[in-house]
Design an enzyme around this catalytic site. Sequence first.
Site, PDB file in Angstrom:
ATOM      1  N   CYS A  36       0.702  -1.192  -0.013  1.00 28.16           N
ATOM      2  CA  CYS A  36       0.064  -0.003  -0.030  1.00 28.16           C
ATOM      3  C   CYS A  36       0.794   1.376  -0.110  1.00 28.16           C
ATOM      4  O   CYS A  36       0.430   2.262  -0.325  1.00 28.16           O
ATOM      5  CB  CYS A  36      -0.897   0.013   1.357  1.00 28.16           C
ATOM      6  SG  CYS A  36      -0.273  -0.460   2.877  1.00 28.16           S
ATOM      7  N   HIS A  53      19.065   0.014  -1.968  1.00 22.94           N
ATOM      8  CA  HIS A  53      17.442   0.322  -1.681  1.00 22.94           C
ATOM      9  C   HIS A  53      16.686  -1.004  -1.507  1.00 22.94           C
ATOM     10  O   HIS A  53      15.962  -0.850  -0.679  1.00 22.94           O
ATOM     11  CB  HIS A  53      17.034   0.774  -3.116  1.00 22.94           C
ATOM     12  CG  HIS A  53      15.536   1.278  -3.125  1.00 22.94           C
ATOM     13  ND1 HIS A  53      15.131   2.437  -2.556  1.00 22.94           N
ATOM     14  CD2 HIS A  53      14.611   0.495  -3.518  1.00 22.94           C
ATOM     15  CE1 HIS A  53      13.882   2.583  -2.448  1.00 22.94           C
ATOM     16  NE2 HIS A  53      13.472   1.488  -3.437  1.00 22.94           N
TER      17      HIS A  53
END
Lengths: 269, 446
Positions: free
Chosen positions: B51, B95
Amino acid sequence: MLGGLLAAAALLYLLASVLMLTHLVGATSSPPARRAATLALGGAVASHVAHDLLRWGAAGRGPFAGIHEGLSTLALVVAAVALGLRLRGGRLETLGVFVAPLSLLMLLASQGAGARPTTPLSGALLGVHVGSTILGTAAFTVAFALAAAYLVQEREVRQKRLRGMFQRLPPLEVLDVASYRSIALGLPALTLGIVTGLLAGVQEAVGRGLPLVEWRHYLALGVWGVFASVLVLRLVAGWRGHRAAIGTIVGYASAVMVLFGYFVRGSGR
Amino acid sequence: MSGLVVVGLNHRTAPVEARERLAVPPDGLEDAVRAVLALGGVREAVVVATCNRVELYALGDEPDALAGALRQHLLSRGGAGVSLYEHRGEDAVRHAFRVCASLDSLVVGEPQILGQVKEAVAASRAAGGLRGGLGRVMARAFQAAKRVRTETGIAEGQVSVASVAVDLARGIFGDLVGRKVLVVGAGKMALGAARTLARAGASLLIANRSFERAEALAREYGATAHPLSDLGMLLQHVDVAVCSTGASGYLLTRHDVALAMKARRGRGLFLIDIAVPRNVEPAAGDLDSVFLYNVDDLERAVAEGGHGRAAATTDAERVVAEELSSYRAEELAQRGAGPTIVALRRRFQEAAAAEMERSLGGRLRHLGEGDRAAIEAMLDALTNKLLHAPTVALKEAATGADDDGVLRAARTLFALDAEAGGGRPELTAVRAPGGVAAKAKAGTGR
């Protein structure tokens, strides 16, 4: 002596207001600041009570003679309610932040330029009139403070600011219900105050050959009508929360206007 | 890992309105991976869709073209006008490590992200999107995340979305005892929030598209089950509704909520919409006595409550840097020591295969297929055991200061350079059912 006590009460109301406001909007809760605010409010109430008792003793009558003394007594009653809530603890204790400045303003107004000696009250009818009017107005003042707190807390929730004030102000529903109860308590008291006031006025008017109904009577009925509408709309149309809070604030603002009218136009009774 | 590229958007670069346009439901992850693999020039791919983020990790030979294709892919799927970020090579690996360690999350230290990336990797594997390189990166990222959770205090005292929901509900209603909380859908976060609200004294109602699922959850959570078609009626009676369905459109419009509010006679309603795409029309939050919070609102509130975790975050960043350095060393080692290790294995496998062929063609020719396979497996195991220590030593040496000396010694001791010159028989590695064995193919000297 009397003037000194009243000045001390005013200064302590101011100090309590500043401390409570600082505590409310601060980033973190500070227990010493909270205690200091309670002490200041307690000191203000004590000074105010001492002043009224001394004057009572000196004048041989209660502090209800006319609108100015009534206003000072109103300031004391609502401050005492706020102090009681503070001492009791719980989330309604922060209500003082909205009440203490009102008490200060009412106290100052009662001693303001418009203040002048008034006719001492006499007769049981007038006693009931003043007592119930002060009780009703005190309840509306508390309802106003609760409604103001509701709008501030609602703003915090809507703007998603969940720290600081949000954590210190009472829950929305608690504020809403408490405001409703204050109005529900204040309205019968004010009704009694208005009815007894009208009767006392009629008695006096007949005796002195004055008009039976004055402009201020209409205003008083107007205030009553606003608060009665808030109550009725809540019960009948489901007015709650934001709308009820706005209605309460409008009602209180109209009550303040009536008081202002009394000051400007004067009331010898 | 110079061919690794990640292109994506997250809570920092795109609001929920933008993220929901690119949302991928959990059962759509495999298709999403296949779509990325079909872009051309993509050897491996992982699609992470939560989300809070949608990220495409892809491995290929042409990073420029790859990045362009990934960008175009996201833009064409509803990302137009959205600011996309891009990381390449080691930055992309870093990352991935930071994402898995929850250092890139809005709520730093939140535990869900690791499970979500693991699901993404599983989906990629199922869709044929992992062949080694990217899988290794992700495995190391999981390892880094595990170290961060166990070695730093990043997850300690964490303010969760569920506890913020409870604080909010208390800020609106005060006491929660006897309040009714409706859970719409079966999202983990929603059920977690509902469970926390129930612990505070609220009673639970669960509505789901599948009534059987609602009943199963209701049994688990001590709730009552309701079909989703009852939603409008339920909304009239509950105090809090937590929505987390995978519906692509609004499940509750402003009109639906306004109708419910009319029946509620102004009683406050707290709507928590943690679905992406959102389940509740945002305009419903403008109604009187309706308080609507979406996933961004809740997580921002949680993040604001995350003071005092700065030290833990610094520790976590240090762990990630260590893991990255270790990964880099391993990659270099594999690259530097790789040819030597490969040649060494080949030398051992060649010797084993030659001996086996000789024996099976001579004294052991009477053996059946089963026995032959057993001997082959045994030789295989022996080769692996013998080569394990030298392989590790060569990898370590390759990353140390004296790599050249050890590598040279190995090549000299086992005459590996002679093989590179082509003076040895050509061998083909054959994978046997039980392991790897080398069989000599007919060549010079055979």
